[in-house]
Design an enzyme around this catalytic site. Structure first.
Site, PDB file in Angstrom:
ATOM      1  N   LEU A  25       0.876  -1.161   0.000  1.00  0.00           N
ATOM      2  CA  LEU A  25       0.000   0.000   0.000  1.00  0.00           C
ATOM      3  C   LEU A  25       0.916   1.214   0.000  1.00  0.00           C
ATOM      4  O   LEU A  25       1.924   1.231   0.709  1.00  0.00           O
ATOM      5  CB  LEU A  25      -0.892   0.032   1.249  1.00  0.00           C
ATOM      6  CG  LEU A  25      -2.042  -0.983   1.336  1.00  0.00           C
ATOM      7  CD1 LEU A  25      -2.780  -0.816   2.654  1.00  0.00           C
ATOM      8  CD2 LEU A  25      -3.009  -0.810   0.173  1.00  0.00           C
ATOM      9  N   ASP A  26       0.573   2.213  -0.775  1.00  0.00           N
ATOM     10  CA  ASP A  26       1.382   3.429  -0.787  1.00  0.00           C
ATOM     11  C   ASP A  26       1.530   3.978   0.627  1.00  0.00           C
ATOM     12  O   ASP A  26       0.663   3.768   1.483  1.00  0.00           O
ATOM     13  CB  ASP A  26       0.730   4.506  -1.654  1.00  0.00           C
ATOM     14  CG  ASP A  26       0.491   4.037  -3.076  1.00  0.00           C
ATOM     15  OD1 ASP A  26       1.310   3.241  -3.555  1.00  0.00           O
ATOM     16  OD2 ASP A  26      -0.501   4.461  -3.680  1.00  0.00           O
ATOM     17  N   SER A  27       2.583   4.729   0.851  1.00  0.00           N
ATOM     18  CA  SER A  27       2.795   5.350   2.156  1.00  0.00           C
ATOM     19  C   SER A  27       1.595   6.174   2.576  1.00  0.00           C
ATOM     20  O   SER A  27       1.168   6.136   3.734  1.00  0.00           O
ATOM     21  CB  SER A  27       4.043   6.239   2.113  1.00  0.00           C
ATOM     22  OG  SER A  27       4.156   7.001   3.295  1.00  0.00           O
TER      23      SER A  27
END
Length: 239
Positions: free
Chosen positions: A101-103
């Site tokens: 998951l993106d930051s």
């Protein structure tokens, strides 16, 4: 007796596919003998298996469901010293996240030491569904959402059909909340899909992964998957 690539994957070293590459590269030894063929079988309890010079020990598989907060990195470590998902789960077991998951994206992520299980969940051919709640800029028309449902062309190819549902719009703030379900896992895919219809994502959260959801958890919380959940996810992929 099991195939070497399966043993390596179950030990949490890597996925089965990458284990096959390691074998072909001559990085695996069984009882002191280099193995380069994929059909070789071994017994984890009786044979000495070395991967990159390190003895392989069979670990009991563990499966964690984590509610990742925004700002946390979906990686085992980070060269910039930022907090990762590994910092939020028990340190006694060596696990790694399934996918990313993106930051700046929050929500459900699974961590495990079971490489075979990880490969099942990550591979697009198994079509494990992932549902996101996206707060987007503007108020997308039904025609725009239909483009996502049919599949939309991105720089790395056309996406598979998605499911969408407009949950609410906020005329004062000029934003909307949309539920979107996909089964692929390309880099920043959901954000790029909404960019493609000119409704950039302002906030993104993964709510569901297959049969799993975030009920009872707050950001930063985790729990172990129940045996029936692991079994059901495997069966979903098999179908």
């Amino acid at each position: 007796m099991e195939r070497l690539q399966k043993i390596i994957a179950q030990a949490g070293i890597t996925s089965r596919r990458k284990a096959e590459t390691m074998i072909q590269e001559g990085r695996v030894y069984v009882n002191g003998q280099q193995v380069k063929e994929l059909g070789v079988k071994a017994d984890i309890h009786q044979d000495e298996i070395m991967v990159d010079g390190v003895p392989l020990e069979k670990e009991e598989p563990v499966y964690y469901l984590l509610y990742k907060p925004a700002g946390v990195i979906s990686s085992v470590d980070d060269e910039k010293g930022r907090r990762t998902v590994i910092d939020l789960v028990p340190p006694e077991k060596r696990v790694y996240p399934i996918g990313r998951l993106d930051s700046d994206t929050s929500g459900l992520i699974v961590l495990t030491n079971d490489g075979e299980f990880a490969n099942i969940l990550m591979h697009p051919k198994y079509k494990v569904r992932k549902t996101y709640i996206a707060k987007v800029q503007g108020m997308p028309l039904r025609e725009s959402l239909k483009k996502l449902e049919k599949g939309i062309l991105l720089e790395d190819g056309k996406t598979a059909p998605a499911k969408t549902k407009l949950i609410k719009t906020d005329n004062k703030k000029g934003s909307s909340v949309v539920e979107i379900t996909i089964h692929e896992g390309r880099n920043r895919q959901v954000r790029r899909m909404f960019d493609a219809i000119d409704h950039p994502v302002l906030k993104l959260k993964r709510e569901r992964y297959g049969i799993l959801d975030l009920k009872g958890l707050n950001a930063g919380d985790w729990r172990e998957l129940k045996p029936h959940e692991v079994k059901t996810l495997r069966e979903m992929a098999a179908r």
